[in-house]
Scaffold this motif. Sequence first.
Motif, PDB file in Angstrom:
ATOM      1  N   UNK A 123       3.249  -5.965  -0.407  1.00  0.00           N
ATOM      2  CA  UNK A 123       2.737  -6.343  -1.728  1.00  0.00           C
ATOM      3  C   UNK A 123       2.638  -5.163  -2.674  1.00  0.00           C
ATOM      4  N   UNK A 124       2.281  -3.991  -2.159  1.00  0.00           N
ATOM      5  CA  UNK A 124       2.137  -2.818  -3.019  1.00  0.00           C
ATOM      6  C   UNK A 124       3.446  -2.335  -3.591  1.00  0.00           C
ATOM      7  N   UNK A 125       4.566  -2.708  -2.961  1.00  0.00           N
ATOM      8  CA  UNK A 125       5.881  -2.314  -3.461  1.00  0.00           C
ATOM      9  C   UNK A 125       6.482  -3.346  -4.397  1.00  0.00           C
ATOM     10  N   UNK A 126       6.079  -4.598  -4.247  1.00  0.00           N
ATOM     11  CA  UNK A 126       6.666  -5.680  -5.034  1.00  0.00           C
ATOM     12  C   UNK A 126       5.826  -6.006  -6.271  1.00  0.00           C
ATOM     13  N   UNK A 127       4.512  -6.074  -6.093  1.00  0.00           N
ATOM     14  CA  UNK A 127       3.613  -6.349  -7.208  1.00  0.00           C
ATOM     15  C   UNK A 127       3.140  -5.029  -7.814  1.00  0.00           C
ATOM     16  N   UNK A 128       2.390  -5.106  -8.895  1.00  0.00           N
ATOM     17  CA  UNK A 128       1.840  -3.886  -9.484  1.00  0.00           C
ATOM     18  C   UNK A 128       0.937  -3.209  -8.457  1.00  0.00           C
ATOM     19  N   UNK A 165      10.762  -4.697  -7.329  1.00  0.00           N
ATOM     20  CA  UNK A 165      11.680  -5.680  -6.755  1.00  0.00           C
ATOM     21  C   UNK A 165      11.936  -6.785  -7.773  1.00  0.00           C
ATOM     22  N   UNK A 166      13.140  -7.356  -7.735  1.00  0.00           N
ATOM     23  CA  UNK A 166      13.472  -8.469  -8.630  1.00  0.00           C
ATOM     24  C   UNK A 166      13.397  -9.816  -7.918  1.00  0.00           C
ATOM     25  N   UNK A 167      12.802  -9.838  -6.733  1.00  0.00           N
ATOM     26  CA  UNK A 167      12.445 -11.081  -6.068  1.00  0.00           C
ATOM     27  C   UNK A 167      10.945 -11.065  -5.792  1.00  0.00           C
ATOM     28  N   UNK A 210      19.929  11.109   8.944  1.00  0.00           N
ATOM     29  CA  UNK A 210      20.172  10.204   7.834  1.00  0.00           C
ATOM     30  C   UNK A 210      18.924   9.881   7.050  1.00  0.00           C
ATOM     31  N   UNK A 211      19.152   9.168   5.941  1.00  0.00           N
ATOM     32  CA  UNK A 211      18.075   8.720   5.064  1.00  0.00           C
ATOM     33  C   UNK A 211      18.248   7.222   4.839  1.00  0.00           C
ATOM     34  N   UNK A 212      17.199   6.458   5.083  1.00  0.00           N
ATOM     35  CA  UNK A 212      17.202   5.018   4.806  1.00  0.00           C
ATOM     36  C   UNK A 212      16.450   4.789   3.506  1.00  0.00           C
ATOM     37  N   UNK A 213      17.086   4.110   2.570  1.00  0.00           N
ATOM     38  CA  UNK A 213      16.482   3.826   1.267  1.00  0.00           C
ATOM     39  C   UNK A 213      16.209   2.334   1.209  1.00  0.00           C
ATOM     40  N   UNK A 214      14.928   1.980   1.133  1.00  0.00           N
ATOM     41  CA  UNK A 214      14.537   0.584   1.193  1.00  0.00           C
ATOM     42  C   UNK A 214      13.588   0.283   0.048  1.00  0.00           C
ATOM     43  N   UNK A 215      12.834  -0.804   0.163  1.00  0.00           N
ATOM     44  CA  UNK A 215      11.941  -1.163  -0.916  1.00  0.00           C
ATOM     45  C   UNK A 215      11.010  -2.279  -0.526  1.00  0.00           C
ATOM     46  N   UNK A 216      10.631  -3.048  -1.568  1.00  0.00           N
ATOM     47  CA  UNK A 216      11.253  -3.231  -2.867  1.00  0.00           C
ATOM     48  C   UNK A 216      12.766  -3.465  -2.790  1.00  0.00           C
TER      49      UNK A 216
END
Length: 249
Positions: free
Chosen positions: A42-47, A32-34, A75-81
């Motif tokens: 946290x596991x998706x945003x930080x290392x 993520x860029x925020x 359908x497929x939902x693409x999220x994150x991050x």
Amino acid sequence: MLDFNQKAGVLRKTTLVDYPGHVACAFFLSGCNLKCPYCYNTGLVLSPTQEDLDNFSTIQELFDLMDKRSAVIQGVAISGGEPLINQYTPAIIEKAKKMGLHVKIDTNGINPEILERFMNEKSLRPDFVAMDLKTSPARYATEMIGENYLHFGDADFFEEKLRHTIKILSQMPPESREFRTVLVPHLVEETDIKTMGELLPKDASWQFAPFRNENCIDPRYNRITPYSITQEEALVDYARTFIQGAKLR
């Protein structure tokens, strides 16, 4: 050449909530860029830690699931991050499109150029986009990113990016987009709601969610008391004075 066998994020095999009106699978891509202080992914945003990686899936696992459950999922939902900056997102969209599945993308709204490119390419165009609008745009520059991040303190940068993304989404049919805000005390108050509401198209679906004070990236946010239901309802009622389609989920 992309390696689809690398651990890439969290796979949700079946979901009725991540893509409104659809039985879907969802993939939460890492990176993520925020750095929103209240974020609990946290596991998706930080290392990611080893424990995080143990719970991650590969893109190939997602593809295998899509093939296996093609008669069930719609359908497929693409999220994150933040999926718009992830290298795997175009491949996921193209795979879903070829299978006749609908595609939803969740985005933080600060990558309008990438979103615009996707919109202009039929093979990459999402069917539904959900944009997180976190607080007043000017506050992103210091409160949504760390001091070592690019554009820290540059309020004009974030306001321009968010306005650009909202403009792109405003050109989509109302039923194919939504805007989402978490009701975080101190970050989302009446003044912020006014500022955000004035940015959105009048026919917007503006979905509010309660703040969860657990596992936050900034530990100080774990000690913040969430708004009461009465306070949440009052803030959403105020949001409706700008956007009639404001709702508390």
